[in-house]
Design a protein around this motif. Sequence first.
Motif, PDB file in Angstrom:
ATOM      1  N   ASP A 140       8.019   5.080 -16.306  1.00  0.00           N
ATOM      2  CA  ASP A 140       8.336   4.073 -17.313  1.00  0.00           C
ATOM      3  C   ASP A 140       7.624   4.463 -18.598  1.00  0.00           C
ATOM      4  O   ASP A 140       6.423   4.778 -18.572  1.00  0.00           O
ATOM      5  CB  ASP A 140       7.876   2.691 -16.854  1.00  0.00           C
ATOM      6  CG  ASP A 140       8.570   2.239 -15.581  1.00  0.00           C
ATOM      7  OD1 ASP A 140       9.744   2.601 -15.403  1.00  0.00           O
ATOM      8  OD2 ASP A 140       7.937   1.536 -14.770  1.00  0.00           O
ATOM      9  N   ALA A 142       7.283   3.888 -23.122  1.00  0.00           N
ATOM     10  CA  ALA A 142       7.471   3.002 -24.266  1.00  0.00           C
ATOM     11  C   ALA A 142       7.142   3.790 -25.526  1.00  0.00           C
ATOM     12  O   ALA A 142       6.858   4.988 -25.481  1.00  0.00           O
ATOM     13  CB  ALA A 142       6.585   1.766 -24.143  1.00  0.00           C
ATOM     14  N   GLU A 153      12.396  -5.762 -26.596  1.00  0.00           N
ATOM     15  CA  GLU A 153      13.784  -5.388 -26.828  1.00  0.00           C
ATOM     16  C   GLU A 153      14.392  -6.182 -27.979  1.00  0.00           C
ATOM     17  O   GLU A 153      15.551  -5.961 -28.337  1.00  0.00           O
ATOM     18  CB  GLU A 153      14.580  -5.610 -25.542  1.00  0.00           C
ATOM     19  CG  GLU A 153      14.093  -4.738 -24.398  1.00  0.00           C
ATOM     20  CD  GLU A 153      14.574  -5.207 -23.043  1.00  0.00           C
ATOM     21  OE1 GLU A 153      15.448  -6.098 -23.019  1.00  0.00           O
ATOM     22  OE2 GLU A 153      14.085  -4.695 -22.026  1.00  0.00           O
ATOM     23  N   THR A 158      13.050  -0.626 -31.855  1.00  0.00           N
ATOM     24  CA  THR A 158      12.778  -0.297 -30.459  1.00  0.00           C
ATOM     25  C   THR A 158      14.065  -0.076 -29.681  1.00  0.00           C
ATOM     26  O   THR A 158      14.187   0.884 -28.904  1.00  0.00           O
ATOM     27  CB  THR A 158      11.957  -1.419 -29.792  1.00  0.00           C
ATOM     28  OG1 THR A 158      10.787  -1.678 -30.572  1.00  0.00           O
ATOM     29  CG2 THR A 158      11.559  -1.042 -28.378  1.00  0.00           C
ATOM     30  N   TYR A 162      15.328   3.136 -27.556  1.00  0.00           N
ATOM     31  CA  TYR A 162      15.699   3.135 -26.141  1.00  0.00           C
ATOM     32  C   TYR A 162      17.064   3.784 -25.930  1.00  0.00           C
ATOM     33  O   TYR A 162      17.284   4.511 -24.952  1.00  0.00           O
ATOM     34  CB  TYR A 162      15.726   1.703 -25.602  1.00  0.00           C
ATOM     35  CG  TYR A 162      14.370   1.147 -25.242  1.00  0.00           C
ATOM     36  CD1 TYR A 162      13.455   1.897 -24.511  1.00  0.00           C
ATOM     37  CD2 TYR A 162      14.011  -0.150 -25.619  1.00  0.00           C
ATOM     38  CE1 TYR A 162      12.213   1.374 -24.174  1.00  0.00           C
ATOM     39  CE2 TYR A 162      12.774  -0.680 -25.282  1.00  0.00           C
ATOM     40  CZ  TYR A 162      11.873   0.086 -24.557  1.00  0.00           C
ATOM     41  OH  TYR A 162      10.647  -0.426 -24.228  1.00  0.00           O
ATOM     42  N   GLU A 163      18.005   3.514 -26.831  1.00  0.00           N
ATOM     43  CA  GLU A 163      19.337   4.102 -26.701  1.00  0.00           C
ATOM     44  C   GLU A 163      19.278   5.621 -26.817  1.00  0.00           C
ATOM     45  O   GLU A 163      19.897   6.349 -26.031  1.00  0.00           O
ATOM     46  CB  GLU A 163      20.270   3.505 -27.758  1.00  0.00           C
ATOM     47  CG  GLU A 163      20.590   2.030 -27.502  1.00  0.00           C
ATOM     48  CD  GLU A 163      21.062   1.325 -28.759  1.00  0.00           C
ATOM     49  OE1 GLU A 163      21.386   2.013 -29.738  1.00  0.00           O
ATOM     50  OE2 GLU A 163      21.098   0.078 -28.749  1.00  0.00           O
ATOM     51  N   TYR A 165      16.628   7.446 -26.305  1.00  0.00           N
ATOM     52  CA  TYR A 165      15.855   7.876 -25.140  1.00  0.00           C
ATOM     53  C   TYR A 165      16.764   8.035 -23.917  1.00  0.00           C
ATOM     54  O   TYR A 165      16.695   9.032 -23.185  1.00  0.00           O
ATOM     55  CB  TYR A 165      14.765   6.842 -24.893  1.00  0.00           C
ATOM     56  CG  TYR A 165      13.986   6.978 -23.613  1.00  0.00           C
ATOM     57  CD1 TYR A 165      13.151   8.063 -23.380  1.00  0.00           C
ATOM     58  CD2 TYR A 165      14.044   5.967 -22.646  1.00  0.00           C
ATOM     59  CE1 TYR A 165      12.398   8.151 -22.214  1.00  0.00           C
ATOM     60  CE2 TYR A 165      13.305   6.054 -21.485  1.00  0.00           C
ATOM     61  CZ  TYR A 165      12.489   7.146 -21.275  1.00  0.00           C
ATOM     62  OH  TYR A 165      11.746   7.227 -20.125  1.00  0.00           O
ATOM     63  N   GLY A 166      17.632   7.056 -23.700  1.00  0.00           N
ATOM     64  CA  GLY A 166      18.556   7.121 -22.577  1.00  0.00           C
ATOM     65  C   GLY A 166      19.518   8.281 -22.687  1.00  0.00           C
ATOM     66  O   GLY A 166      19.801   8.970 -21.697  1.00  0.00           O
ATOM     67  N   TRP A 176      18.921   6.926 -16.097  1.00  0.00           N
ATOM     68  CA  TRP A 176      18.290   5.991 -17.031  1.00  0.00           C
ATOM     69  C   TRP A 176      18.494   4.554 -16.561  1.00  0.00           C
ATOM     70  O   TRP A 176      19.619   4.138 -16.261  1.00  0.00           O
ATOM     71  CB  TRP A 176      18.883   6.190 -18.418  1.00  0.00           C
ATOM     72  CG  TRP A 176      18.384   5.251 -19.472  1.00  0.00           C
ATOM     73  CD1 TRP A 176      17.093   4.901 -19.713  1.00  0.00           C
ATOM     74  CD2 TRP A 176      19.170   4.541 -20.441  1.00  0.00           C
ATOM     75  NE1 TRP A 176      17.014   4.023 -20.773  1.00  0.00           N
ATOM     76  CE2 TRP A 176      18.276   3.792 -21.242  1.00  0.00           C
ATOM     77  CE3 TRP A 176      20.528   4.485 -20.708  1.00  0.00           C
ATOM     78  CZ2 TRP A 176      18.716   2.979 -22.277  1.00  0.00           C
ATOM     79  CZ3 TRP A 176      20.975   3.677 -21.752  1.00  0.00           C
ATOM     80  CH2 TRP A 176      20.064   2.939 -22.530  1.00  0.00           C
ATOM     81  N   GLY A 178      18.503   1.930 -18.219  1.00  0.00           N
ATOM     82  CA  GLY A 178      19.216   1.081 -19.167  1.00  0.00           C
ATOM     83  C   GLY A 178      20.641   0.785 -18.773  1.00  0.00           C
ATOM     84  O   GLY A 178      21.295  -0.062 -19.386  1.00  0.00           O
ATOM     85  N   PHE A 185      15.016  -0.397 -19.688  1.00  0.00           N
ATOM     86  CA  PHE A 185      15.276   0.590 -20.734  1.00  0.00           C
ATOM     87  C   PHE A 185      14.258   1.730 -20.763  1.00  0.00           C
ATOM     88  O   PHE A 185      14.587   2.847 -21.163  1.00  0.00           O
ATOM     89  CB  PHE A 185      15.324  -0.094 -22.099  1.00  0.00           C
ATOM     90  CG  PHE A 185      16.492  -1.026 -22.263  1.00  0.00           C
ATOM     91  CD1 PHE A 185      17.774  -0.539 -22.410  1.00  0.00           C
ATOM     92  CD2 PHE A 185      16.299  -2.406 -22.265  1.00  0.00           C
ATOM     93  CE1 PHE A 185      18.853  -1.395 -22.552  1.00  0.00           C
ATOM     94  CE2 PHE A 185      17.370  -3.276 -22.411  1.00  0.00           C
ATOM     95  CZ  PHE A 185      18.655  -2.776 -22.552  1.00  0.00           C
ATOM     96  N   GLY A 186      13.037   1.469 -20.365  1.00  0.00           N
ATOM     97  CA  GLY A 186      12.021   2.504 -20.425  1.00  0.00           C
ATOM     98  C   GLY A 186      11.940   3.369 -19.181  1.00  0.00           C
ATOM     99  O   GLY A 186      11.157   4.321 -19.143  1.00  0.00           O
TER     100      GLY A 186
END
Length: 205
Positions: A140, A142, A153, A158, A162-163, A165-166, A176, A178, A185-186
């Motif tokens: 996980d 962040a 979120e 942020t 996350y998007e 990152y995924g 992922w 998410g 998401f993380g």
Amino acid sequence: MLLLLLLPPALVFNLRGTVELEGYGSDVHRGEAPSLIAELLRGERLVPPRALPPQVFTSREVERIRPRTGAADRSWDKMDADFVQRLLVVYKVMLERHGYEMVLLEGYRSPERQDVLGLLPGTTNAKAWQSYHQYGLAADSAFLREGKLVITEKDPWTMRGYELYGQVAEELGLTWGGRWKLMDFGHVELRTAGRGPSARSTPYP
């Protein structure tokens, strides 16, 4: 050249056709990484980022959103080596291409801690040995902004992170969180044949 398209949150949510609970679903993610990321994986061995002071993980905001994060295990050497390299490439791409500094919130998770977290509403549906965390194949993460962890979120910056990152994680063959019904998401994990929850030969405790 790696091309990452930033999709509006609503569109991303609508595209979540695969619904899975942590520790369940398909056994292996067989997607091939794009050439640039594949080159990064074949290149120098990346090293984990510097450890942050413990108080970074015990702020009021972090505790409100992710209870008991301060007690989480952030030891990189307790995770699978291949998974670690993929995750570090994600961190590298996120920082150098998108300006997001990432922080490990939790890597390996003991079965005892898994059961404790399962009692907290909205945290996880997985019991002990049903999560890839217990096998060193999940993490996980962040974002770090101005020296503070940013997890909420409700922050557009942020959610954009996350998007991205995924997208990067999935291009590296990671799953992922998410895209799950209980969206995390993380969270990312590496699903490989013969390892993880689906490979257990004995019933779950």
